[in-house]
Motif scaffolding. Structure first.
Motif, PDB file in Angstrom:
ATOM      1  N   HIS A 142      -4.132   0.656 -16.131  1.00 28.53           N
ATOM      2  CA  HIS A 142      -2.720   0.571 -16.501  1.00 28.53           C
ATOM      3  C   HIS A 142      -2.299  -0.799 -17.031  1.00 28.53           C
ATOM      4  CE1 HIS A 142      -2.087   4.542 -14.855  1.00 28.53           C
ATOM      5  NE2 HIS A 142      -2.606   4.171 -13.703  1.00 28.53           N
ATOM      6  N   ILE A 143      -3.068  -1.850 -16.713  1.00 34.48           N
ATOM      7  CA  ILE A 143      -2.734  -3.184 -17.224  1.00 34.48           C
ATOM      8  C   ILE A 143      -3.969  -3.747 -17.919  1.00 34.48           C
ATOM      9  CG2 ILE A 143      -1.630  -5.375 -16.682  1.00 34.48           C
ATOM     10  CD1 ILE A 143      -0.719  -4.291 -14.079  1.00 34.48           C
ATOM     11  N   PRO A 144      -4.384  -3.128 -19.012  1.00 31.37           N
ATOM     12  CA  PRO A 144      -5.654  -3.505 -19.649  1.00 31.37           C
ATOM     13  C   PRO A 144      -5.656  -4.918 -20.218  1.00 31.37           C
ATOM     14  CG  PRO A 144      -4.419  -2.002 -21.052  1.00 31.37           C
ATOM     15  CD  PRO A 144      -3.697  -2.039 -19.741  1.00 31.37           C
ATOM     16  N   ARG A 145      -4.471  -5.485 -20.471  1.00 24.39           N
ATOM     17  CA  ARG A 145      -4.406  -6.829 -21.060  1.00 24.39           C
ATOM     18  C   ARG A 145      -4.131  -7.909 -20.016  1.00 24.39           C
ATOM     19  NH1 ARG A 145      -0.368  -5.849 -26.021  1.00 24.39           N
ATOM     20  NH2 ARG A 145       0.608  -4.470 -24.482  1.00 24.39           N
ATOM     21  N   LEU A 146      -4.343  -7.590 -18.754  1.00 25.45           N
ATOM     22  CA  LEU A 146      -4.180  -8.587 -17.707  1.00 25.45           C
ATOM     23  C   LEU A 146      -5.182  -9.721 -17.905  1.00 25.45           C
ATOM     24  CD1 LEU A 146      -2.563  -9.097 -15.055  1.00 25.45           C
ATOM     25  CD2 LEU A 146      -4.514  -8.147 -13.826  1.00 25.45           C
ATOM     26  N   MET A 156       2.065  -6.534 -18.463  1.00 25.45           N
ATOM     27  CA  MET A 156       1.722  -7.625 -17.561  1.00 25.45           C
ATOM     28  C   MET A 156       0.521  -8.420 -18.072  1.00 25.45           C
ATOM     29  SD  MET A 156       2.829  -8.675 -14.446  1.00 25.45           S
ATOM     30  CE  MET A 156       3.254  -7.220 -13.469  1.00 25.45           C
ATOM     31  N   ARG A 157       0.666  -9.758 -18.022  1.00 27.23           N
ATOM     32  CA  ARG A 157      -0.441 -10.644 -18.376  1.00 27.23           C
ATOM     33  C   ARG A 157      -0.897 -11.481 -17.193  1.00 27.23           C
ATOM     34  NH1 ARG A 157       0.381  -7.626 -21.701  1.00 27.23           N
ATOM     35  NH2 ARG A 157       0.538  -7.861 -23.965  1.00 27.23           N
ATOM     36  N   GLU A 158       0.019 -11.772 -16.253  1.00 24.67           N
ATOM     37  CA  GLU A 158      -0.309 -12.608 -15.112  1.00 24.67           C
ATOM     38  C   GLU A 158       0.193 -11.942 -13.833  1.00 24.67           C
ATOM     39  OE1 GLU A 158       1.265 -16.516 -15.606  1.00 24.67           O
ATOM     40  OE2 GLU A 158       0.197 -16.892 -17.488  1.00 24.67           O
ATOM     41  N   LEU A 159      -0.680 -11.887 -12.817  1.00 24.37           N
ATOM     42  CA  LEU A 159      -0.320 -11.258 -11.549  1.00 24.37           C
ATOM     43  C   LEU A 159      -0.852 -12.108 -10.406  1.00 24.37           C
ATOM     44  CD1 LEU A 159       0.920  -8.848 -10.023  1.00 24.37           C
ATOM     45  CD2 LEU A 159      -1.280  -7.679 -10.267  1.00 24.37           C
ATOM     46  N   TYR A 160       0.063 -12.535  -9.530  1.00 24.63           N
ATOM     47  CA  TYR A 160      -0.287 -13.369  -8.387  1.00 24.63           C
ATOM     48  C   TYR A 160       0.082 -12.621  -7.111  1.00 24.63           C
ATOM     49  CZ  TYR A 160      -0.159 -16.876 -12.120  1.00 24.63           C
ATOM     50  OH  TYR A 160      -0.349 -17.560 -13.292  1.00 24.63           O
ATOM     51  N   LEU A 161      -0.925 -12.315  -6.303  1.00 20.92           N
ATOM     52  CA  LEU A 161      -0.721 -11.560  -5.067  1.00 20.92           C
ATOM     53  C   LEU A 161      -1.341 -12.297  -3.875  1.00 20.92           C
ATOM     54  CD1 LEU A 161      -1.468  -7.911  -6.290  1.00 20.92           C
ATOM     55  CD2 LEU A 161       0.771  -8.914  -5.834  1.00 20.92           C
ATOM     56  N   TRP A 208       0.770  -1.235   0.000  1.00 25.19           N
ATOM     57  CA  TRP A 208       0.000   0.000   0.000  1.00 25.19           C
ATOM     58  C   TRP A 208       0.802   1.287   0.000  1.00 25.19           C
ATOM     59  CZ3 TRP A 208       1.409   1.978   4.671  1.00 25.19           C
ATOM     60  CH2 TRP A 208       1.700   1.083   5.693  1.00 25.19           C
ATOM     61  N   GLU A 209       2.112   1.265   0.006  1.00 21.23           N
ATOM     62  CA  GLU A 209       2.855   2.512  -0.101  1.00 21.23           C
ATOM     63  C   GLU A 209       3.843   2.402  -1.248  1.00 21.23           C
ATOM     64  OE1 GLU A 209       3.946   4.897   3.393  1.00 21.23           O
ATOM     65  OE2 GLU A 209       3.537   3.074   4.527  1.00 21.23           O
ATOM     66  N   PRO A 210       4.030   3.471  -2.013  1.00 19.76           N
ATOM     67  CA  PRO A 210       3.349   4.763  -1.883  1.00 19.76           C
ATOM     68  C   PRO A 210       1.860   4.687  -2.223  1.00 19.76           C
ATOM     69  CG  PRO A 210       4.668   4.731  -3.863  1.00 19.76           C
ATOM     70  CD  PRO A 210       4.976   3.461  -3.133  1.00 19.76           C
ATOM     71  N   ASN A 211       1.477   3.940  -3.263  1.00 19.29           N
ATOM     72  CA  ASN A 211       0.082   3.571  -3.513  1.00 19.29           C
ATOM     73  C   ASN A 211       0.065   2.577  -4.662  1.00 19.29           C
ATOM     74  OD1 ASN A 211      -0.336   5.058  -6.147  1.00 19.29           O
ATOM     75  ND2 ASN A 211       0.123   6.791  -4.811  1.00 19.29           N
ATOM     76  N   PHE A 212      -1.049   1.890  -4.799  1.00 19.53           N
ATOM     77  CA  PHE A 212      -1.116   0.810  -5.773  1.00 19.53           C
ATOM     78  C   PHE A 212      -1.003   1.330  -7.199  1.00 19.53           C
ATOM     79  CE2 PHE A 212      -2.950  -2.659  -8.174  1.00 19.53           C
ATOM     80  CZ  PHE A 212      -2.362  -3.756  -7.572  1.00 19.53           C
ATOM     81  N   GLN A 213      -1.566   2.481  -7.474  1.00 19.55           N
ATOM     82  CA  GLN A 213      -1.507   3.030  -8.826  1.00 19.55           C
ATOM     83  C   GLN A 213      -0.067   3.319  -9.233  1.00 19.55           C
ATOM     84  OE1 GLN A 213      -4.639   5.416 -10.061  1.00 19.55           O
ATOM     85  NE2 GLN A 213      -3.495   6.635 -11.534  1.00 19.55           N
ATOM     86  N   THR A 214       0.726   3.851  -8.306  1.00 12.83           N
ATOM     87  CA  THR A 214       2.134   4.102  -8.593  1.00 12.83           C
ATOM     88  C   THR A 214       2.859   2.796  -8.889  1.00 12.83           C
ATOM     89  OG1 THR A 214       2.132   6.053  -7.166  1.00 12.83           O
ATOM     90  CG2 THR A 214       4.274   5.079  -7.676  1.00 12.83           C
ATOM     91  N   LEU A 215       2.468   1.747  -8.202  1.00 13.14           N
ATOM     92  CA  LEU A 215       3.139   0.465  -8.362  1.00 13.14           C
ATOM     93  C   LEU A 215       2.888  -0.154  -9.732  1.00 13.14           C
ATOM     94  CD1 LEU A 215       4.870  -1.565  -6.667  1.00 13.14           C
ATOM     95  CD2 LEU A 215       2.731  -2.769  -6.216  1.00 13.14           C
ATOM     96  N   VAL A 216       1.723   0.062 -10.331  1.00 12.66           N
ATOM     97  CA  VAL A 216       1.379  -0.657 -11.564  1.00 12.66           C
ATOM     98  C   VAL A 216       1.325   0.226 -12.805  1.00 12.66           C
ATOM     99  CG1 VAL A 216       0.051  -2.331 -10.228  1.00 12.66           C
ATOM    100  CG2 VAL A 216      -1.136  -0.382 -11.276  1.00 12.66           C
ATOM    101  N   ARG A 217       1.495   1.518 -12.672  1.00 14.04           N
ATOM    102  CA  ARG A 217       1.210   2.405 -13.807  1.00 14.04           C
ATOM    103  C   ARG A 217       2.143   2.206 -15.002  1.00 14.04           C
ATOM    104  NH1 ARG A 217       2.916   8.157 -10.998  1.00 14.04           N
ATOM    105  NH2 ARG A 217       5.168   7.760 -10.810  1.00 14.04           N
TER     106      ARG A 217
END
Length: 364
Positions: free
Chosen positions: A223-227, A199-204, A185-194
């Motif tokens: 920011h990751i429209p093709r996920l 990216m096609r695969e994301l495992y959290l 959560w820091e600095p923020n999620f948008q900054t992390l993925v912009r």
């Protein structure tokens, strides 16, 4: 740890021109023109090895990682045959122990595949700097390796990432309570993925994203429209309805009992939906009937009640269903499509047989 899908793996291997020790067996003549590992690459790998201890329960010692030998033939190492640069490092489940990732790793700037999963980094934080040097990295797997703290912003600078697995296991602390340690959560999620549009695969799985609220879902959609693949088991999510291009989604430990407009109906491209150990407190959501491409449906231990709805039979692509360990009744018997054996459905309802395959029991 999530397994990398074949399309992503093929993309990485073709792009990386990887060869490893196993790939050279029986084909030495074909590699006689390939360059050996460059000295600086070997030195970085040996420094990395020195940062590890080895689990007493395993005999793995990273053979033959020794100076004066070709590191391109070392266990878990792959190289570009044209340049001799290391472009793949797979040390998954090697019984490695360390108090942190050594900076020597980030000298391997041509690496395309990095897998350190299922080792033990002792609750250390991911390095604040260094990942941004891996500008060619396409596949990153750090899952189940005991990292803690925040996901560093340097990860957000790896614009070439195609698949990322940052899933984290829960860790028992001194008070005996099992807690999640990896936060996002820091600095923020948008900054992390912009900057991660590839990216096609994301495992959290097990990563705490709860403080980002709905912002993280809209950030992924923007920011990751093709996920295509998303896994959020035990991630404390609140909303996911913006991700309309997903084909695979797995969730667990969600509370949907207060959701008036179940968001899953927006994800019309879904082919696999897996929801585990969650709370609905009601019938199977009718919105699932919108998922006409669905092939796999799992709603296991989700506090569902009522009967199995007839509309499930209208999902023509559906070939696998798991509705076990809920409170579903058998009132569907007089209305459910006759192509399904009631005896098999009884097993699902009662949880006697957790899974069944529709293709094996359906009859004309």
């Amino acid at each position: 740890m999530a397994s990398i899908s074949w399309p992503v793996l093929l993309f990485i291997l073709v792009s990386a021109q990887v060869y490893t020790t196993s790939a050279t067996t029986g084909g030495h003549d074909n590699l006689t023109a390939a360059l050996e590992c460059l000295p600086d690459q070997a030195a970085s790998l040996l420094r990395l090895k020195q940062s590890f201890s080895f689990d007493y329960a395993t005999t793995t010692t990273l053979l033959p990682w020794e100076g004066g030998t070709d590191c391109c033939r070392w266990e878990g190492v792959g190289c570009d045959t044209a340049t001799g640069l290391v472009n793949a490092l797979n040390l998954s489940n090697h019984g490695l122990y360390s108090y942190g990732i050594d900076q020597a790793l980030f000298n391997l700037t041509s690496i395309r595949l990095l897998d350190l999963s299922m080792n033990d980094f002792g609750g250390s934080e991911l390095p604040a700097a260094g990942f941004d040097r891996l500008s060619s990295l396409a596949y990153l797997d750090l899952s189940s390796s005991g990292f803690s703290g925040q996901i560093p912003i340097s990860v957000a600078k790896i614009t070439s990432l195609v698949s990322s697995d940052l899933s984290n296991q829960y860790v028992y602390e001194n008070d005996g309570i099992m807690r999640n340690h990896l936060l996002v959560w820091e600095p923020n999620f948008q900054t992390l993925v912009r900057n991660l549009s590839n990216m096609r695969e994301l495992y959290l799985d097990g990563v705490n994203i709860s403080s980002s609220a709905q912002e993280w879902s809209s950030a992924l959609a923007e920011h990751i429209p093709r996920l295509r693949v998303l896994s959020l088991n035990e991630s404390f999510f609140s909303w996911i309805g913006d991700l309309k291009n997903l084909i695979f989604l797995t969730l667990s430990h969600g509370d949907f009992s207060r959701t008036t407009n179940f968001w899953i109906g927006n994800l019309t491209n879904l082919e696999e939906l897996i929801i585990l150990n969650s709370f609905f407190s009601g019938p199977i959501p009718t919105e699932i009937g919108n998922l006409k491409n669905l092939m796999v449906l799992t709603l296991d231990n989700c506090s569902l009640s009522g009967s199995i709805p007839v509309w499930i039979a209208d999902l023509k692509q559906l070939s696998y269903v798991d509705l076990s360990y809920n409170n579903l009744s058998d009132s569907y018997k007089n209305t459910f499509a006759p192509s399904y054996k009631n005896a098999i459905l009884d097993c699902i309802v009662k949880g006697l047989d957790p899974k069944f395959d529709i293709t094996e029991i359906a009859k004309p």
